[in-house]
Motif scaffolding. Structure first.
Motif, PDB file in Angstrom:
ATOM      1  N   TYR A  79     -13.457  44.490 -64.807  1.00  0.00           N
ATOM      2  CA  TYR A  79     -13.641  43.316 -65.660  1.00  0.00           C
ATOM      3  C   TYR A  79     -12.627  42.245 -65.258  1.00  0.00           C
ATOM      4  N   VAL A  80     -13.087  41.012 -65.223  1.00  0.00           N
ATOM      5  CA  VAL A  80     -12.205  39.870 -64.969  1.00  0.00           C
ATOM      6  C   VAL A  80     -12.319  38.918 -66.155  1.00  0.00           C
ATOM      7  N   HIS A  81     -11.197  38.669 -66.825  1.00  0.00           N
ATOM      8  CA  HIS A  81     -11.156  37.766 -67.977  1.00  0.00           C
ATOM      9  C   HIS A  81     -10.345  36.520 -67.639  1.00  0.00           C
ATOM     10  N   ASP A  82     -10.711  35.419 -68.260  1.00  0.00           N
ATOM     11  CA  ASP A  82      -9.942  34.192 -68.145  1.00  0.00           C
ATOM     12  C   ASP A  82      -8.658  34.313 -68.950  1.00  0.00           C
ATOM     13  N   GLY A  83      -7.523  33.949 -68.335  1.00  0.00           N
ATOM     14  CA  GLY A  83      -6.241  34.121 -69.001  1.00  0.00           C
ATOM     15  C   GLY A  83      -5.977  33.122 -70.106  1.00  0.00           C
ATOM     16  N   PHE A  84      -6.684  31.998 -70.114  1.00  0.00           N
ATOM     17  CA  PHE A  84      -6.453  30.981 -71.129  1.00  0.00           C
ATOM     18  C   PHE A  84      -7.337  31.181 -72.355  1.00  0.00           C
ATOM     19  N   SER A  85      -8.597  31.520 -72.134  1.00  0.00           N
ATOM     20  CA  SER A  85      -9.529  31.671 -73.257  1.00  0.00           C
ATOM     21  C   SER A  85      -9.825  33.121 -73.591  1.00  0.00           C
TER      22      SER A  85
ATOM     23  N   PHE B 286     -16.475  38.093 -65.235  1.00  0.00           N
ATOM     24  CA  PHE B 286     -17.113  38.895 -64.199  1.00  0.00           C
ATOM     25  C   PHE B 286     -16.944  40.357 -64.528  1.00  0.00           C
ATOM     26  N   ASN B 287     -17.989  41.140 -64.360  1.00  0.00           N
ATOM     27  CA  ASN B 287     -17.870  42.591 -64.490  1.00  0.00           C
ATOM     28  C   ASN B 287     -18.835  43.267 -63.518  1.00  0.00           C
ATOM     29  N   LYS B 288     -18.402  44.406 -62.993  1.00  0.00           N
ATOM     30  CA  LYS B 288     -19.209  45.122 -62.004  1.00  0.00           C
ATOM     31  C   LYS B 288     -18.804  46.575 -61.988  1.00  0.00           C
ATOM     32  N   GLN B 289     -19.770  47.440 -61.729  1.00  0.00           N
ATOM     33  CA  GLN B 289     -19.489  48.867 -61.607  1.00  0.00           C
ATOM     34  C   GLN B 289     -19.447  49.252 -60.134  1.00  0.00           C
ATOM     35  N   TYR B 290     -18.448  50.064 -59.771  1.00  0.00           N
ATOM     36  CA  TYR B 290     -18.276  50.528 -58.398  1.00  0.00           C
ATOM     37  C   TYR B 290     -18.334  52.047 -58.391  1.00  0.00           C
TER      38      TYR B 290
ATOM     39  N   LYS C 262     -14.897  35.978 -55.707  1.00  0.00           N
ATOM     40  CA  LYS C 262     -15.211  35.432 -57.026  1.00  0.00           C
ATOM     41  C   LYS C 262     -14.180  34.412 -57.489  1.00  0.00           C
ATOM     42  N   LEU C 263     -12.902  34.755 -57.349  1.00  0.00           N
ATOM     43  CA  LEU C 263     -11.853  33.880 -57.860  1.00  0.00           C
ATOM     44  C   LEU C 263     -11.601  32.694 -56.938  1.00  0.00           C
ATOM     45  N   ARG C 264     -11.994  32.820 -55.677  1.00  0.00           N
ATOM     46  CA  ARG C 264     -11.895  31.684 -54.761  1.00  0.00           C
ATOM     47  C   ARG C 264     -12.728  30.519 -55.262  1.00  0.00           C
ATOM     48  N   CYS C 265     -13.816  30.815 -55.917  1.00  0.00           N
ATOM     49  CA  CYS C 265     -14.723  29.774 -56.396  1.00  0.00           C
ATOM     50  C   CYS C 265     -14.378  29.300 -57.802  1.00  0.00           C
ATOM     51  N   MET C 266     -13.311  29.798 -58.364  1.00  0.00           N
ATOM     52  CA  MET C 266     -12.872  29.352 -59.680  1.00  0.00           C
ATOM     53  C   MET C 266     -11.862  28.215 -59.531  1.00  0.00           C
TER      54      MET C 266
END
Length: 406
Positions: free
Chosen positions: A255-261, A266-270, A314-318
């Motif tokens: 899981y990837v969460h925004d640190g401000f809000s 983003f979430n994905k299973q591996y 993913k984060l490169r495009c943020m």
């Protein structure tokens, strides 16, 4: 025949390269004032100005709010989404006009494709906290004594990101951000509603928070490591070590969460599997030398590499963002500096941070674009200072507000 084959391979490689990058040649002009007869510094400033113009001309998107003040064009807010990287700069012409140095350059603008809308964060280093990955079934980790995977996986992932990406990853492996591993990332609010938003994200003071849950580390065939064995079974297992019976699973949710809000971005299973051929009594622990020597360790390492690549993509495009820590008149302090790639003269947009409540009393964080640009004037390793065109109090800029670059 050999030359024909070589030409075909070269063309194929060039075509594959062009799928991800492209370059165009631009000509642009730049100007800079000459201070104390320092021509070299003025030339560097003019080249930087011309390079920015070349990038803007080739960019996918330029949006600005402009005003005229006594015949001088001023840009109140500028938002640029450009993937352009400048290279092969050549000075075509150069003139000194009074105290002003003027020059014209030709440069290649290289574009890296892949981000919707061209968002690239200007190459700044984004901060990421990698938290704990709790085990859904802790008893599965008894085999090999892998219980330290809950904290060590975050450490391995942060090291990987720091070495191979433009992310500044902080190891927060001792911190578990999910109340219940079974239902992560969902949690129930006091009113009964479900949400995937993380609480108390501001305490970590990073742009993004990476967390997860390890769903499975079991053997495909538990009989291969059962305690009740005999000599014949042991001999058979040693001879049959390449069999799929020895495969062990590693399945996790990321899981990837925004640190401000705190919003889930983003979430994905591996899922992967590798052979585990050690005896039940062997206690390697996760990420030890003995662990990596196993096929299971090798497959785990490949999975971590895949996760690291996905996070980088993913984060490169943020967008890049940093928290404002102090406001004093026209000057603003924010918590990103030279280590994040911030340089004097950089421009970032100021956003006000506010909270609002929905009808069911759920709190949400909103970032409001002030459409005002902050120009960086001073850079320290961990923070920077910028200047607004007007007093920040006019825009009600406060600590905990945000500066952002798209």
């Amino acid at each position: 025949m050999f030359n024909l084959m070589l030409r075909f391979i070269t063309t194929l490689l060039f075509s594959c390269f062009c799928l991800t990058t492209q370059a165009i040649t631009m000509e642009a002009e730049g100007r800079a004032l000459i201070f104390n007869k320092d021509l070299d510094s003025a030339r560097q400033a003019a080249i930087k100005s011309a390079s920015q113009q070349a990038s803007l001309q080739a960019s996918a998107y330029v949006s600005s709010t402009q005003s005229i003040n006594q015949g001088v064009l001023s840009i109140d807010n500028m938002q640029v989404s450009s993937l352009g990287m400048i290279s092969n700069i050549k000075i075509l012409d150069e003139k000194i006009q009074g105290r002003m140095l003027w020059l014209k350059i030709r440069a290649d603008v290289n574009f890296e494709e892949g981000c919707a809308g061209g968002v690239e964060g200007h190459g700044y280093q984004k901060s990421v906290a990698i938290t704990a990955f709790p085990l859904l079934y802790p008893a599965q980790a008894n085999l090999g004594d892998l219980s330290n995977i809950q904290t060590e996986l975050g450490n391995q992932l942060s090291n990987l990101l720091n070495q191979n990406s433009n992310l500044r990853a902080l190891n927060a492996g001792q911190l578990s951000v999910h109340e219940t591993a079974q239902t992560a990332p969902s949690r129930q609010l006091s009113a009964g509603a479900l949400t995937t938003v993380l609480d108390h994200t501001r305490q970590l003071d990073v742009q993004y928070i990476v967390s997860g849950v390890i769903r499975d580390v079991s053997m495909h065939d538990p009989a291969t490591t059962a305690v009740q064995r005999n000599i014949l079974i042991d001999f058979y297992n040693r001879m049959d070590y390449r069999s799929k019976r020895h495969l062990r699973t590693l399945a996790l949710d990321l899981y990837v969460h925004d640190g401000f809000s705190g919003a889930l971005l983003f979430n994905k299973q591996y899922i992967t599997a590798g052979r585990w051929n050690l005896s039940p009594e062997t206690r390697t622990g996760f990420a030890s030398a003995a662990f990596w020597q196993q096929d299971y360790g090798l497959q785990s390492q490949k999975l971590l590499q895949q996760i690291g690549n996905d996070l980088s993509d993913k984060l490169r495009c943020m967008p890049f963002s940093a928290k404002i820590t102090r406001s004093d008149g026209q000057h603003i302090w924010f918590n990103a500096g030279a280590l994040s790639g911030i340089k004097a003269g950089d421009k970032l947009t100021v956003y006000r941070k506010s909270s609002f409540f929905t009808e069911d009393m759920r709190s949400h964080v909103q970032l409001i674009n002030t459409r005002k640009t902050l120009t960086v004037t001073e850079v320290q390793p961990m923070f920077a200072i910028g200047r607004l065109a007007m007093d920040g109090a006019v825009y009600n800029i406060q600590p905990d507000d945000v500066v952002m670059a798209w």
